[in-house]
Design a protein around this motif. Structure first.
Motif, short mmCIF file in Angstrom:
data_model
loop_
_atom_site.label_atom_id
_atom_site.label_comp_id
_atom_site.label_asym_id
_atom_site.label_seq_id
_atom_site.Cartn_x
_atom_site.Cartn_y
_atom_site.Cartn_z
N LEU A 91 85.25 -31.69 25.81
CA LEU A 91 84.46 -30.69 24.94
C LEU A 91 82.74 -31.07 25.30
N ASP A 149 80.57 -29.47 26.83
CA ASP A 149 79.53 -28.37 26.78
C ASP A 149 79.16 -28.25 25.28
N HIS A 150 80.51 -28.16 24.37
CA HIS A 150 80.34 -27.68 23.10
C HIS A 150 79.45 -28.89 22.31
N LEU A 151 79.65 -29.97 22.55
CA LEU A 151 78.82 -30.97 21.97
C LEU A 151 77.53 -31.07 22.17
N SER A 200 75.70 -28.67 22.90
CA SER A 200 74.90 -27.56 22.19
C SER A 200 74.55 -27.95 20.81
N HIS A 201 75.19 -29.03 20.31
CA HIS A 201 74.83 -29.39 19.11
C HIS A 201 74.25 -30.79 19.01
#
Length: 169
Positions: free
Chosen positions: A38, A40-42, A44-45
């Motif tokens: 994950l 990419d998801h991480l 973004s945050h």
């Protein structure tokens, strides 16, 4: 059909994307051959700091130069997290382990420094139970042993394979 009031509401993240410099700094410790799930998801945050991104530099040196203001550390898999690794991170408040165990994390040093440690043990507990029950059935019913018996063509030599036991709950 459910009315609009009865339908579950989906919460949407309506925040504007933040600049990388505004994102919380998170150190990622992982072995070189382990990809970050994950990612990419991480990203973004969080602003992720990974010592593996600087292969010519030791982890301790990388952390000393870049991670002094990081408040969280993600320990992927069973990557060892020892006092020397924690040392260059004076602002660290949280260690998140992605594995079920914490044996690879220096809990004494984390406790001494007031760093909270959490892991994924509850996330994997149902799967562990499934495997434990499967292994119990395998051993009691002698499934693997019978498979080896058949694959080895042992019935002409040894006769019938013994039956296993029933699982009684």
């Amino acid at each position: 059909m459910a009315t609009k009031e009865e339908q579950p509401q989906v919460l949407e993240n309506k925040e504007e994307p933040k600049e990388e410099s505004e994102l919380p700094l998170v150190v990622v410790l992982r072995s070189k051959n382990f990809n970050l799930p994950l990612e990419d998801h991480l990203q973004s945050h969080f602003h992720l700091l990974d010592p593996n991104d600087s292969p010519d530099e030791s982890t301790k040196s990388f952390l000393s130069r870049h991670a002094h203001s990081a408040r969280a550390l993600l320990c992927v898999g069973l990557t060892p997290l020892i006092a020397d690794t924690l040392g260059p991170q004076p602002s660290l408040e949280l260690v998140v382990g992605s594995s079920a165990g914490v044996e690879h994390i220096d809990l004494h040093e984390c406790r001494r420094r007031g760093i909270m440690v959490i892991n994924a043990s509850a996330a994997l507990s149902e799967d562990v139970v499934d495997y434990a029950v499967a292994l119990l059935i395998d051993v009691l019913r002698r499934i693997s042993a019978a498979d080896h018996f058949v694959q080895g063509r042992l019935w002409p030599v040894k006769g019938e394979h013994p039956l296993g036991f029933k699982v009684c709950f």
